[in-house]
Design an enzyme around this catalytic site. Structure first.
Site, PDB file in Angstrom:
ATOM      1  N   ASP A   1      58.702  41.964 -58.941  1.00 37.98           N
ATOM      2  CA  ASP A   1      59.385  40.727 -58.552  1.00 37.98           C
ATOM      3  C   ASP A   1      59.020  40.425 -57.101  1.00 37.98           C
ATOM      4  O   ASP A   1      58.229  41.155 -56.490  1.00 37.98           O
ATOM      5  CB  ASP A   1      60.898  40.846 -58.756  1.00 37.98           C
ATOM      6  CG  ASP A   1      61.505  39.505 -59.182  1.00 37.98           C
ATOM      7  OD1 ASP A   1      61.283  38.498 -58.466  1.00 37.98           O
ATOM      8  OD2 ASP A   1      62.178  39.442 -60.227  1.00 37.98           O
TER       9      ASP A   1
ATOM     10  N   SER B   1      59.154  30.251 -73.368  1.00 40.78           N
ATOM     11  CA  SER B   1      59.869  29.940 -74.607  1.00 40.78           C
ATOM     12  C   SER B   1      59.540  28.549 -75.134  1.00 40.78           C
ATOM     13  O   SER B   1      59.797  28.257 -76.296  1.00 40.78           O
ATOM     14  CB  SER B   1      61.384  30.067 -74.391  1.00 40.78           C
ATOM     15  OG  SER B   1      61.801  29.238 -73.327  1.00 40.78           O
TER      16      SER B   1
ATOM     17  N   VAL C   1      58.711  34.971 -65.829  1.00 41.02           N
ATOM     18  CA  VAL C   1      59.365  34.254 -64.727  1.00 41.02           C
ATOM     19  C   VAL C   1      59.946  32.942 -65.248  1.00 41.02           C
ATOM     20  O   VAL C   1      59.907  32.649 -66.437  1.00 41.02           O
ATOM     21  CB  VAL C   1      58.375  34.004 -63.563  1.00 41.02           C
ATOM     22  CG1 VAL C   1      57.890  35.332 -62.991  1.00 41.02           C
ATOM     23  CG2 VAL C   1      57.187  33.160 -64.002  1.00 41.02           C
TER      24      VAL C   1
ATOM     25  N   LYS D   1      54.690  29.761 -62.706  1.00 42.16           N
ATOM     26  CA  LYS D   1      53.840  30.521 -63.621  1.00 42.16           C
ATOM     27  C   LYS D   1      52.378  30.500 -63.157  1.00 42.16           C
ATOM     28  O   LYS D   1      51.663  31.498 -63.273  1.00 42.16           O
ATOM     29  CB  LYS D   1      53.974  29.993 -65.045  1.00 42.16           C
ATOM     30  CG  LYS D   1      55.336  30.298 -65.688  1.00 42.16           C
ATOM     31  CD  LYS D   1      55.416  29.805 -67.118  1.00 42.16           C
ATOM     32  CE  LYS D   1      56.797  30.044 -67.717  1.00 42.16           C
ATOM     33  NZ  LYS D   1      57.091  31.467 -67.960  1.00 42.16           N
TER      34      LYS D   1
ATOM     35  N   ASN E   1      61.841  27.871 -81.707  1.00 40.09           N
ATOM     36  CA  ASN E   1      62.651  26.956 -80.901  1.00 40.09           C
ATOM     37  C   ASN E   1      62.623  25.525 -81.429  1.00 40.09           C
ATOM     38  O   ASN E   1      63.595  24.787 -81.275  1.00 40.09           O
ATOM     39  CB  ASN E   1      62.209  26.996 -79.440  1.00 40.09           C
ATOM     40  CG  ASN E   1      62.818  28.178 -78.701  1.00 40.09           C
ATOM     41  OD1 ASN E   1      63.747  28.807 -79.194  1.00 40.09           O
ATOM     42  ND2 ASN E   1      62.306  28.493 -77.533  1.00 40.09           N
TER      43      ASN E   1
ATOM     44  N   HIS F   1      56.507  35.647 -77.054  1.00 40.32           N
ATOM     45  CA  HIS F   1      57.840  35.088 -76.830  1.00 40.32           C
ATOM     46  C   HIS F   1      58.901  36.025 -77.389  1.00 40.32           C
ATOM     47  O   HIS F   1      58.995  36.234 -78.602  1.00 40.32           O
ATOM     48  CB  HIS F   1      57.934  33.708 -77.501  1.00 40.32           C
ATOM     49  CG  HIS F   1      59.281  33.078 -77.396  1.00 40.32           C
ATOM     50  ND1 HIS F   1      59.769  32.205 -78.338  1.00 40.32           N
ATOM     51  CD2 HIS F   1      60.251  33.191 -76.455  1.00 40.32           C
ATOM     52  CE1 HIS F   1      60.984  31.814 -77.986  1.00 40.32           C
ATOM     53  NE2 HIS F   1      61.293  32.398 -76.850  1.00 40.32           N
TER      54      HIS F   1
END
Length: 735
Positions: free
Chosen positions: A356, A442, A413, A420, A513, A463
């Site tokens: 991170d 996602s 992230v 990204k 999704n 994903h």
């Protein structure tokens, strides 16, 4: 005599040890060949005067997972082939076939010599029914022991004596609970239910089983002895008078009448306990034959048993690419999602670097992992030592140089293209030449994200679904330039962490999704029409969904819907979003109703132990219809049809190319009514013609988004099905 799947050793005490150890298999399974050999072994041991009793055990780390895929498939194949010739004869042949295993186990039970089952590891389904037909049952006390009759989870029920032996050993309520839920039992719980005689240390398993025979174990089942009484006294007792009127009602509350096999279990037990044992087995056989002919059984077995195993074993993996070995995996983004991915990766024994922006943020990610480990230790899933070993594999750091020897890097992230892009560039500056880069986005299309990469052939989407440690599905997304090696590595990684992958082509929202937000979008339409929110949620559950669409929206966050709408408008224009939906979501977001995370959304979330409740203010947003004017059947149809129609669109657009992935993805990803077998099996189950007619009826009343697609119209005209037109097995044969 020698056998392919069994060995027999008879000791000086005349006790034959039958060891089940199928060559080339990681777990023993019941096949026609295994049953034939077991039949011969029963005859051999009965005929051998030296043999005083038999212990049956496994030569593997587990006893057996139950019936083999090939045997399950053969029942459906036989039914379909024979039905085309002579429907009445087909049922008779199916009835005879379903009785073979039950008849074999009854033969063992009445052979005249004592048999003891020595259970190690997993013992499920037909394998536990085999154990129940033995006169003695001993299990190891190892944590790995799991005993279950889970057939109801794939649309059938324990049809080899399970519905008759379990309630003659355990009390009826516990027996029904075990079989109608398919839940696993520890060895201790199984013994407490009287399903096992002894639980011993693993090293004492065989000696304890043999000792039962030496101690004079009777070669007679309790129900074959004169004067046998069912635990609790049977059906006609005051206790049963309380249990049985309530049992169907409780089952309906839990299943909404969607699972015929669960109801058949109740019938088998209720009727069987009033009959002599052999007659009761015939009753079970008749119900099992009936259930095997239902659409639910066919669809659930195909998706939740056959397809899930095939996908888990790499059905979509490119041929000719060597299997990946993972020495180190990097995860960039140590938030809850990234940390959870790190946890499941380390749980698979793979070293993880958790990156991170600074050490503090990376350490917070490891803290999430520590919390997950603590929870697993507290629940007894892993030992303290195993937890410490898992955590030792996770290294938090802000230093991207730690990725210099990674085999795979997963970016997790924020859903922001610029963030990204920056991460991709930093990672690729240090990433080894042959390593694969995966984004956990996602919704953002992979092809667009891969434009930031200097090696798009090694760029892929993986994903995950939240919570990562519980959700068994991963969506592997192919960008326009993604190569075979990237796909193979992604699938090898998913297999290593023991999840089920589906492979989809690139689009906004991918597959899962897109379906989820169509489900939620239909709930928005219903709210706007004035359908009471409670009716929307309850209709969804009655249709077989695990949670209502408004509750689901709260879980994924209402402001996420808001962000997705805004991103769609920015990329595709204002016509891409229904303005009424935007107005509804904006209203909630502006009021701070962001979902569960803010303790208020479509529901209010008071402090525990109080339960969540629908926000009373929902009814003030739109004029309300009277509940008695709303047709619940239509609500159920709308919620399932809108999802299935979206799934069909993804096939038409080439996003999903294998119907198995559409079905398994819909069930594992968001719980699409499992009894249907998944989105495309739902359509195939009723027939494409019927589905198209239903869509056209709904479109007339509720809008053009219900209009059947050109693909569906063409399939209806040709009387095709998805599994016929897009036959995944035909593809494999052609390849």
């Amino acid at each position: 005599m020698t056998y392919k799947n069994f060995t027999i050793e008879t000791d000086v005490d005349g006790i034959a040890l039958v060891t089940w150890d199928m060559p080339g298999k990681s777990m023993n399974v019941l096949t026609v060949e295994v049953m034939d050999e077991l039949d011969t072994i029963i005859d051999q041991t009965v005929a051998d005067s030296v043999v005083k009793g038999v212990v049956i055990t496994s030569g593997k780390s587990s006893f057996s997972g139950g019936a083999d895929l090939s045997m399950i498939k053969s029942m459906f194949t036989l039914q379909q082939e024979e039905k085309a010739k002579d429907p009445a004869q087909a049922v008779e042949k199916l009835f005879a076939l379903t009785g073979q295993m039950s008849g074999l186990f009854r033969k063992l039970e009445t052979c005249g010599k004592p048999w003891v089952s020595a259970i190690n590891g997993t013992c499920m389904g037909g394998a536990f029914e085999l154990s129940l037909s033995c006169h003695g049952r001993v299990a190891s006390n190892a944590k790995s022991v799991k005993i279950a009759l889970p057939e109801v989870k794939v649309g059938i029920f324990p049809g080899a004596g399970g519905t008759q032996r379990v309630p003659r050993l355990a009390n009826t309520q516990d027996a029904l609970q075990m079989m109608t839920t398919g839940s696993s039992l520890s060895a201790a719980r199984a013994k407490a239910m009287n399903l096992l005689h002894q639980v011993v240390a693993p090293e004492d398993l065989i000696s304890a089983a043999k000792q039962m025979i030496k101690d004079g174990l009777k070669p007679v089942a309790p129900w074959d002895e004169k004067g046998f009484k069912v635990p609790g006294g049977g059906i006609w007792t005051p206790a049963s008078a309380q249990l049985w009127p309530a049992a169907p009602a409780i089952l309906r509350r839990e299943t909404a009448g969607n699972y015929p096999a669960a109801l058949a279990i109740l019938k088998c037990v209720y009727e069987g306990l009033q009959l002599p044992f052999d007659t009761a087995l015939k009753v079970e056989q008749r119900y099992f034959t009936h259930i095997l002919q239902t659409t639910e059984a066919f669809s659930m077995i195909r998706s939740l048993f056959i397809s899930m195993q095939e996908l888990g074993k790499g059905a979509r993996r490119p041929a000719g690419v060597p299997k990946a070995e993972f020495r180190k995996i990097g995860i960039v983004g140590a938030g809850f999602m990234g940390a959870s991915i790190g946890y499941v990766t380390a749980a698979a024994g793979i070293p993880v670097v958790l990156i991170d922006r600074d050490q503090e943020a990376a350490d917070r990610g490891k803290t999430v992992c520590e919390s997950l480990v603590s929870g697993s230790v507290a629940k007894g899933r892993i030992s303290k030592e195993e937890g410490e070993k898992l955590l030792s594999l996770i290294t938090p750091t802000p230093d991207y140089a730690a990725l210099a020897d990674a085999d795979l890097v997963i970016e997790a992230v924020f859903e922001d293209r610029d963030v990204k892009k920056a991460v991709t560039e930093k990672v690729e500056a240090v990433l080894p030449e042959g390593a694969i880069y995966a984004s956990n986005t996602s919704t953002l299309p992979i092809t667009g994200l891969a434009k930031n990469s200097s090696r798009p052939a090694q760029f892929i989407g993986i994903h995950f679904f939240s919570p990562v440690e519980k959700m068994m599905l991963t969506e592997v997304i192919l960008g326009k330039d993604t190569g075979d090696k990237a796909l193979a590595v992604a699938l090898d990684y998913v297999a290593a962490i023991r999840k089920t992958p589906i492979v989809v082509n690139d689009t906004r929202g991918f597959y899962v999704n897109r379906c989820v937000f169509r489900y939620i979008g239909e709930a928005y339409d219903m709210l706007i029409e004035g359908v009471p929110a409670a009716m929307i949620e309850n209709a969804a559950k009655m249709a077989g969904m695990p949670v209502g669409p408004l509750s689901l929206n709260d879980e994924v966050a209402v402001d996420l819907s808001y962000k997705i709408f805004n991103a769609a408008i920015a990329d595709l224009g204002p016509q891409s979003v229904d303005p009424r939906h935007m107005e509804l979501v904006t209203k909630l977001v502006e009021d701070g109703r962001l979902g569960r995370k803010s303790a208020k959304g479509f529901y209010d979330y008071p402090p525990k132990p109080a339960k969540k409740r629908l926000w009373p203010g929902l009814k003030d947003l739109y004029p309300q219809q009277r509940p008695e004017d709303v047709d619940v059947k239509v609500l159920k149809e709308r919620l399932l049809v809108t999802i299935a129609l979206e799934a069909a669109r993804t096939v038409e657009e080439g996003i999903v190319t294998d119907p198995r992935e559409a079905d398994v993805g819909s069930i594992l990803g968001f719980g699409f009514a499992p009894y249907t077998g998944g989105t495309l099996s739902y359509i195939d189950g009723m027939g494409v013609k019927t589905f198209v007619a239903l869509c056209e009826t709904l479109a007339q009343r509720y809008g053009d988004h219900y209009r059947p697609t050109p693909l569906l119209l063409d399939m209806a005209a040709k009387d095709e099905s998805f599994y016929g037109r897009f036959d995944p097995f035909g593809k494999k044969a052609a390849a």
